[in-house]
Design a protein around this motif. Structure first.
Motif, short mmCIF file in Angstrom:
data_model
loop_
_atom_site.label_atom_id
_atom_site.label_comp_id
_atom_site.label_asym_id
_atom_site.label_seq_id
_atom_site.Cartn_x
_atom_site.Cartn_y
_atom_site.Cartn_z
N TYR A 153 -20.55 -76.38 -63.24
CA TYR A 153 -21.59 -75.34 -63.24
C TYR A 153 -22.94 -76.03 -63.08
O TYR A 153 -23.38 -76.77 -63.95
N THR A 193 -17.43 -70.91 -63.03
CA THR A 193 -18.51 -70.44 -62.18
C THR A 193 -17.90 -69.86 -60.90
O THR A 193 -16.70 -69.64 -60.83
N GLU A 198 -22.95 -71.16 -57.31
CA GLU A 198 -23.33 -72.56 -57.11
C GLU A 198 -24.23 -72.74 -55.89
O GLU A 198 -25.16 -73.55 -55.90
N ASN A 202 -27.07 -74.56 -57.66
CA ASN A 202 -26.70 -75.96 -57.75
C ASN A 202 -27.47 -76.78 -56.71
O ASN A 202 -27.30 -76.57 -55.51
#
Length: 205
Positions: A153, A193, A198, A202
Motif C-alpha cells: 500500500y 489495496t 496505487e 503510489n
C-alpha cells in the motif's frame, strides 16, 4: 466459490494467505512465514485441505515454516528458480540475522516464465516481478494479486538485500500496471489495496 483468508505470521508481520474453495476446502497457502502454530490453527479452523504451498520470494520472514507445513500436509512447495539459492542458504535468506539459520528443502515445483497453472480447484497465474529479489513473483487468482514484497500500500519492496535491484522493481511495477484497474492487491505486509488506488497514490506507479 473461491475465498481468501489470512493470518499475520511472525515478528515481521508477514501476511500468510489461504486461497480455498468453500465447498471442497482444497487450498493454496501463500507465504506461511514464521508462525507454524498460527498457520496450522487457521487451517484447522477453516477445515482446509492444503494442496500447494507457494513462496512469493525467498526471504526468511516468508519461508521459515515451509518444511513443517510441507511435511504436515504432504504438499509441494513452489518457488521461482532464481530464488532457490536463497531457500538453501541461511545467509542469503537472512535467517542468520535473527539467530535462526534455516535451510529449506529443494522445491517440488519451480516457476520460470510467466505462466498460468492449475490446482484441483482454480487456475493461478505466475507473474515474474524481480526487484525485491531475483525470483520474486506475484500470483494472480481471479481479480486478486498476491504481490509478496513487490508492491505494498503506497510503496514497493526494498531493493538493498540480496538479489534486489531498483530498476527491476520499477519494471515489475510497469508490468503490474497493465492489469485491470479493479485488481485487488494483497501484499506480503500491511493492508490490502487495489491497482486503481496505487496508480493514484503510489509514487512508484
Amino acid at each position: 466459490m473461491i475465498k481468501t483468508d489470512f493470518v499475520v505470521s511472525g515478528e515481521l508481520q508477514v501476511n500468510c494467505y489461504f486461497v480455498y474453495d468453500d465447498v471442497s476446502k482444497k487450498a493454496i497457502i501463500i507465504d506461511p512465514g514464521q508462525s507454524y502454530d498460527l498457520v496450522t490453527r487457521k487451517i484447522e479452523d477453516l477445515d482446509l485441505k492444503p494442496e500447494l504451498l507457494i513462496n512469493t520470494h525467498g526471504h526468511f520472514d516468508h519461508i521459515l515454516c515451509d518444511d513443517k507445513i510441507r511435511e504436515k500436509y504432504n504438499i509441494p512447495l513452489a518457488v521461482h528458480k532464481d530464488d532457490i539459492e536463497m531457500l538453501q542458504n541461511a545467509e542469503l535468506n537472512a535467517s542468520v540475522m535473527i539467530g535462526e539459520p534455516t535451510v529449506i528443502k529443494y522445491p517440488e515445483i519451480i516457476f520460470d516464465k510467466d505462466k498460468t497453472k492449475e490446482t484441483s480447484f482454480c487456475k493461478y497465474s505466475v507473474i515474474n516481478t524481480p526487484g525485491h529479489s531475483k525470483g520474486s513473483v506475484c500470483i494472480l487468482i481471479g481479480n486478486t494479486l498476491f504481490s509478496g514484497d513487490t508492491v505494498f500500500y503506497g510503496s514497493v519492496g526494498r531493493t538493498d538485500l540480496f538479489g534486489g535491484n531498483h530498476n527491476e522493481i520499477i519494471s515489475s511495477v510497469e508490468k503490474i500496471k497493465k492489469l485491470p484497474l479493479k485488481t485487488k492487491i494483497f501484499p506480503g505486509h500491511g493492508p490490502q489495496t487495489t491497482l486503481e488506488r496505487e496508480i493514484k497514490i503510489n509514487p512508484y506507479f
